[in-house]
Motif scaffolding. Structure first.
Motif, short mmCIF file in Angstrom:
data_model
loop_
_atom_site.label_atom_id
_atom_site.label_comp_id
_atom_site.label_asym_id
_atom_site.label_seq_id
_atom_site.Cartn_x
_atom_site.Cartn_y
_atom_site.Cartn_z
N LEU A 1 8.23 -5.90 -11.56
CA LEU A 1 7.60 -4.63 -11.90
C LEU A 1 8.15 -3.49 -11.05
N ILE A 2 8.19 -3.75 -9.72
CA ILE A 2 8.69 -2.71 -8.81
C ILE A 2 10.15 -2.38 -9.11
N SER B 1 0.97 2.60 -18.38
CA SER B 1 0.61 1.19 -18.51
C SER B 1 1.29 0.36 -17.41
N LEU B 2 2.53 0.78 -17.05
CA LEU B 2 3.21 0.07 -15.95
C LEU B 2 2.45 0.26 -14.65
N LEU B 3 2.06 1.52 -14.38
CA LEU B 3 1.32 1.80 -13.14
C LEU B 3 -0.02 1.08 -13.15
N GLN B 4 -0.61 1.04 -14.33
CA GLN B 4 -1.88 0.35 -14.49
C GLN B 4 -1.73 -1.12 -14.09
N ARG B 5 -0.65 -1.74 -14.61
CA ARG B 5 -0.39 -3.16 -14.33
C ARG B 5 -0.17 -3.37 -12.83
N THR C 1 0.84 -1.20 0.00
CA THR C 1 0.00 0.00 0.00
C THR C 1 0.87 1.25 0.00
N ASP C 2 1.96 1.20 0.79
CA ASP C 2 2.91 2.32 0.80
C ASP C 2 3.47 2.53 -0.60
N VAL C 3 3.81 1.41 -1.26
CA VAL C 3 4.35 1.52 -2.62
C VAL C 3 3.33 2.20 -3.52
N LYS C 4 2.07 1.78 -3.32
CA LYS C 4 1.02 2.30 -4.18
C LYS C 4 0.87 3.81 -4.00
N ASN D 1 -1.43 -1.65 -10.40
CA ASN D 1 -2.73 -1.59 -9.73
C ASN D 1 -3.50 -2.89 -9.88
N GLU D 2 -3.42 -3.47 -11.06
CA GLU D 2 -4.11 -4.74 -11.29
C GLU D 2 -3.60 -5.82 -10.33
N ILE D 3 -2.26 -5.91 -10.29
CA ILE D 3 -1.68 -6.95 -9.42
C ILE D 3 -2.01 -6.66 -7.97
N PHE D 4 -1.99 -5.38 -7.58
CA PHE D 4 -2.33 -4.99 -6.21
C PHE D 4 -3.72 -5.50 -5.84
N GLU D 5 -4.68 -5.24 -6.75
CA GLU D 5 -6.05 -5.70 -6.49
C GLU D 5 -6.09 -7.22 -6.32
N PHE D 6 -5.33 -7.91 -7.21
CA PHE D 6 -5.30 -9.37 -7.17
C PHE D 6 -4.77 -9.85 -5.81
N ILE D 7 -3.68 -9.25 -5.34
CA ILE D 7 -3.07 -9.69 -4.08
C ILE D 7 -4.02 -9.46 -2.91
N VAL D 8 -4.66 -8.29 -2.89
CA VAL D 8 -5.59 -8.01 -1.79
C VAL D 8 -6.73 -9.02 -1.78
N SER D 9 -7.22 -9.35 -2.98
CA SER D 9 -8.35 -10.30 -3.01
C SER D 9 -7.87 -11.69 -2.60
N GLN D 10 -6.65 -12.07 -3.00
CA GLN D 10 -6.16 -13.41 -2.64
C GLN D 10 -5.93 -13.53 -1.13
N ALA D 11 -5.56 -12.42 -0.49
CA ALA D 11 -5.23 -12.46 0.95
C ALA D 11 -6.41 -12.96 1.77
N SER D 12 -7.61 -12.67 1.27
CA SER D 12 -8.77 -13.10 2.05
C SER D 12 -8.86 -14.62 2.13
#
Lengths: 293, 447
Positions: A190-191, A207-211, A88-91, A213-224
Motif C-alpha cells: 500500500l505504502i 479509498s487508499l488512505l481509508q485502507r 505514525t509518521d507515515v500517517k 487507516n484501517e490497517i494502522f488501527e489493526f497494527i496498533v491493536s495487535q501490538a498490545s
C-alpha cells in the motif's frame, strides 16, 4: 558366665571400632556438609534427593527459558514500537497530503515516504541473536527485501510458530509473525503504491488512505498482544522462582547436614572414645598376677 | 615299714598329678591367645580303695584324663554365622564397588550427564540456528555416551575381579581340604595309638571355621576322631579320602566341580557362593539394565532425531550409534559436523520442534526414571548387605564370647590352678619328707 581376658579385649576392640566408625561417619558428614554421601546411606532419601535435583534442574531450565523468552519479546516489543512510530509518521504525512487546503509538492512527499518506508522495512527485518524475529521459523531468511532501483519488493514470509518449554509440558509461543502483527504484506504494498502515485504527481485516492487507516488501527491493536504475552511471562517467572525456592529448601532439609547436631555428635563420640581408652588401659592391666606376691 | 613306704608311693602319685596339673595349666596359659584353642582341664580321681588288715586305705590320686571344655552346639552356630557373614561381606563389598562406580548422588554421575544432555537440547531449541549451541549438544552427548561406556567397562572389570577372587578362594578351599584330610588322618592315628587328640581337634575346628566362611559346610565326626566334611552336597574329606574342587565355565556360567567325582558343587551360601552368584546373575543383571537403559535412550532419541532436518536440510540421521551401554556413541557424522544435528521438523532452520521433543525425553520414565530405579536398587542392596554384615558380625561376636565363656582360657583361673597345684606339690613333698623322718626314726630305734 566366665569372662576371660580375651573376651574383654575383644569386646573392647569391637566397641572402640564402632565408635571410630561413627566418628568417621560424622566427620564425613561435616566435611561434605551432606547427610547423604552414597545411596546406601539412606536409599529412600537418596532417591528423593536425586528426584529433587532433577526437578530443580528442570525448574532452572524453565527459568532460563522464560528469561530468554522475555529477552526475545523485549526485542520484539522494541521493533514493534519503532514500526508503529514510523507508521505514525507515515500517517501524519498522509494527513498532510489529504488536506485539500494545501498544495503539496508531491515529489518531496514521495521522497519522505520512501525514507519512512525503508525505516519500516528495517523494523520488520529486525534481527535478534542472529535470527529475523518476525519471520516465523525461517529465521535465516530476510522477510522483506526491497530493491530501490527496480522498485521491487521481494517477500518471503513464514508463519511458523517457535515455542519454548516454560513449565512442565507447557510450551509457550514466543514469536510474532508479520501476518499476526502487521497483517501480512498489504501495508507495505500500500505504502509503495501511494509513494509511486506521489512520484507521478497524482494524489492518492481516499479509498487508499481509508485502507491505510484501517490497517494502522489493526497494527496498533495487535501490538498490545506483545505486551500481554510479556506480562504472562513475567508472571510465570515469579511463579517458577517461588517453586525453585521451595524445592531448594526441601532439598536442603533432605540432604544437608545439621552442623550443630554433627558437632555435638562429634564431641560425644570423642568423649566416648577417650573414656573407652582410659578404661581399657586400666582393665587390661589388672590380672590376679598383680595380687600374687 | 610297709605302710610308710605305701604313703611315699601315694605322695609320689600326688606329686606326679600336680606336675601333670601344672603342665595343663602351662599349656593353657601358653595358648591364651591362640585362635580356636579350647581350654583343657585335668581330671583327677582317687585311686581304688585298698583294704588291708588295718582297715580301708586310700591309695592316692591319679590322672583320669585331660578333657577339653567345649560346646559343640556353639561351635556349629559359629560356623553357620561365620558362613553368613562371609556371604554378606562379599556382597557388600561388590555392591558398594558398583555404587562407587555409579557415584550418585553427585554432580558428576550419569544422572547429571543425562540432565546436561537434555539441557543442551533445550538450549538448542532456543537457538536452533546457532553453531556454538550445537557443539555443546555434541559434547553433552559424547560425555553421556562415554559415561555409559565407562560404567559398562567398570562392570566388566568387576566381573574379571570376581573371577580372580573366585580363583584365589578356591585355592584357599583346596588348601583347607588338604589340611583337613591330614589332620583327620593324624587324629585317627593318634586315637588308635591311645593318645589325646585334643589339640588336633582344635586345629580341625579352626580349619572348619575358615572353610565355613567360604562355603556352606556339613560336618560330622566319627568315633575314631576322624572328620567327614562335605560342601555343597559333595564330600571333600572322609577318613583317607580327600578331593579338591575346581572352577569350570559352562555357557558363560561359573560352576564349581569336584575334581575326582566331577560332580557339581552346589553352594547355598558363603563367600564363594556369593562370588559365583555375582558373576552368574547379579552383575549380568545390572549390565543388562544398563544395556536396556542405553537401548531406550538410543531408540527414543534417534526416533525423534531421524525425522528431523539438519541445518543443511539432510534428514534421516541417527544421533546415537551403538546397540547398548558398552557401544553407545554419538553418530560419527554428527561428531564431524554438528550442523547435522536435526532440530527442525520441516527444514526451516528456526523450527525447534525436534529439539523440544528430544529435550522432553527427560520426563520419559524409561530413561531417567529407570536410571534412578537402578541406582536406588543397587543402593538398597548395598545397604541391606551392609546391615546384614553388621548384624552377623555382632551375632558372631556374641557367639564367640559365649564360646570363650566355655572354652576360653582365663588367666585368673589358670593362676589360681597354678597355686592349687603348687600347694598340692608342696604338701605332697612335705608328706614325703615327714614319712622320711618317720622312717629315720624307725631305723634309729634299731641302732
Amino acid at each position: 558366665m566366665r569372662v576371660t581376658e580375651l573376651t574383654v579385649i575383644k569386646n573392647l576392640i569391637e566397641n572402640i571400632n564402632k565408635t571410630r566408625e561413627r566418628l568417621n561417619e560424622t566427620q564425613l558428614k561435616i566435611a561434605t556438609g551432606k547427610n547423604i554421601n552414597t545411596v546406601s546411606d539412606d536409599p529412600y532419601v537418596a532417591n528423593s534427593v536425586m528426584n529433587l535435583r532433577s526437578m530443580i534442574n528442570r525448574n532452572e531450565r524453565f527459568q532460563k527459558n522464560i528469561n530468554d523468552s522475555i529477552d526475545f519479546l523485549t526485542a520484539t516489543g522494541d521493533a514493534v514500537d519503532n514500526f508503529i512510530n514510523t507508521l505514525t509518521d507515515v500517517k501524519s504525512l498522509l494527513v498532510e497530503i489529504a488536506n485539500p487546503a494545501r498544495q503539496p509538492d508531491y515529489q518531496t512527499y514521495a521522497n519522505r515516504l520512501n525514507e519512512l518506508f525503508k525505516q519500516l522495512l528495517d523494523s520488520v527485518n529486525t534481527r535478534f541473536r542472529g535470527k529475523y524475529i518476525f519471520n516465523g521459523t525461517k529465521t535465516d531468511v530476510k522477510p522483506f527485501d526491497y530493491n530501490e532501483n527496480t522498485d521491487f519488493l521481494s517477500v518471503d514470509l513464514s508463519n511458523g510458530v517457535i515455542e519454548f518449554e516454560v513449565n512442565d509440558g507447557v510450551y509457550e509461543k514466543v514469536n510474532f509473525t508479520v501476518e499476526e502483527l502487521f497483517g501480512g504484506r498489504e501495508i507495505f504494498d500500500l505504502i509503495l503504491q501511494i509513494k509511486n502515485l506521489l512520484r507521478n504527481g497524482t494524489r492518492p485516492s481516499d479509498s487508499l488512505l481509508q485502507r491505510f487507516n484501517e490497517i494502522f488501527e489493526f497494527i496498533v491493536s495487535q501490538a498490545s498482544n506483545v505486551g500481554a504475552l510479556m506480562n504472562r511471562f513475567l508472571l510465570l517467572q515469579k511463579q517458577i522462582e517461588k517453586q525453585n525456592t521451595i524445592l531448594r529448601e526441601i532439598l536442603s532439609i533432605r540432604q544437608d547436614t545439621d552442623m550443630a547436631q554433627q558437632a555435638i555428635n562429634l564431641q560425644r563420640d570423642r568423649l566416648i572414645l577417650e573414656s573407652a581408652y582410659a578404661v581399657a588401659g586400666r582393665i587390661v592391666q589388672k590380672t590376679i598376677i598383680d595380687y600374687l606376691r | 615299714m610297709a605302710g610308710l613306704l605305701g604313703i611315699i608311693e601315694t605322695a609320689k602319685k600326688a606329686i606326679n598329678s600336680s606336675r601333670a596339673g601344672m603342665e595343663v595349666t602351662s599349656h593353657n596359659v601358653s595358648n591364651v591367645n591362640t585362635p580356636g584353642y579350647t581350654r583343657q582341664k585335668i581330671e583327677l580321681t582317687s585311686t581304688d580303695v585298698l583294704s588291708s588288715k588295718h582297715g580301708m586305705i586310700n591309695a592316692g590320686v591319679r590322672v583320669s584324663g585331660i578333657r577339653q571344655v567345649r560346646d559343640e552346639f556353639i561351635e556349629g552356630e559359629i560356623r553357620r554365622v561365620f558362613n553368613l557373614l562371609g556371604s554378606y561381606s562379599v556382597e557388600k563389598e561388590f555392591f558398594s564397588r558398583i555404587e562407587t562406580l555409579l557415584n550418585e548422588p553427585s554432580e558428576v554421575g550419569l544422572g547429571q550427564l543425562f540432565e546436561n544432555f537434555f539441557n543442551s537440547f533445550d538450549d538448542l531449541s532456543k537457538n536452533p540456528e546457532d553453531r556454538a549451541t550445537r557443539v555443546t549438544v555434541v559434547q553433552a552427548g559424547k560425555a553421556l555416551a562415554q559415561r555409559f561406556n565407562d560404567i559398562f567397562n567398570g562392570l566388566v572389570g568387576i566381573k574379571k575381579d570376581i573371577i580372580a577372587s573366585l580363583d584365589a578362594k578356591l585355592k584357599n578351599i583346596n588348601q583347607i581340604i588338604e589340611e583337613l584330610g591330614n589332620l583327620s588322618r593324624t587324629a585317627v592315628n593318634l586315637y588308635n595309638s591311645g593318645s589325646e587328640i585334643n589339640d588336633v581337634r582344635d586345629k580341625i575346628n579352626q580349619k572348619l571355621k575358615e572353610l565355613s566362611n567360604l562355603a556352606d559346610v556339613v560336618v560330622s565326626y566319627d568315633e575314631n576322631g576322624g572328620v567327614k566334611v562335605s560342601i555343597g552336597g559333595v564330600t571333600v574329606v572322609d577318613r583317607n579320602f580327600t578331593q579338591t574342587v575346581a572352577l569350570k565355565f559352562v555357557d558363560g556360567q561359573a560352576k564349581i566341580i569336584s575334581v575326582k567325582g566331577e560332580s557339581e558343587v552346589k553352594l547355598n551360601s558363603g563367600e564363594v557362593f556369593v562370588l559365583q552368584n555375582l558373576f552368574n546373575e547379579l552383575i549380568p543383571d545390572v549390565m543388562q539394565k544398563f544395556d536396556d537403559l542405553a537401548k531406550n535412550l538410543i531408540k527414543k532419541v534417534n526416533d525423534f532425531h531421524k525425522v528431523g532436518y539438519a541445518l543443511d536440510g539432510t534428514t534421516g540421521i541417527d544421533f546415537f550409534g551403538g546397540t547398548g551401554a558398552g557401544s553407545i556413541q554419538v553418530n560419527k557424522i554428527i561428531l564431524d559436523d554438528p550442523a547435522k544435528i536435526s532440530a527442525s521438523i520441516n527444514g526451516d532452520v528456526g523450527n525447534n520442534e525436534v529439539a523440544l521433543a528430544i529435550s522432553s525425553l527427560r520426563n520419559e520414565t524409561k530413561i531417567l526414571g529407570f536410571y534412578n530405579s537402578i541406582v536406588s536398587d543397587i543402593g538398597l542392596r548395598s545397604r541391606i548387605s551392609s546391615d546384614n554384615e553388621n548384624l552377623h558380625r555382632m551375632i558372631l561376636n556374641q557367639l564367640e564370647s559365649q564360646r570363650d565363656a566355655v572354652s576360653g582360657v582365663s588367666i585368673d583361673e589358670e593362676m589360681l590352678n597354678m597355686i592349687k597345684f603348687q600347694k598340692m606339690f608342696e604338701a605332697s613333698a612335705k608328706v614325703i619328707q615327714t614319712v622320711n623322718e618317720m622312717i629315720d626314726a624307725v631305723l634309729s630305734m634299731v641302732r
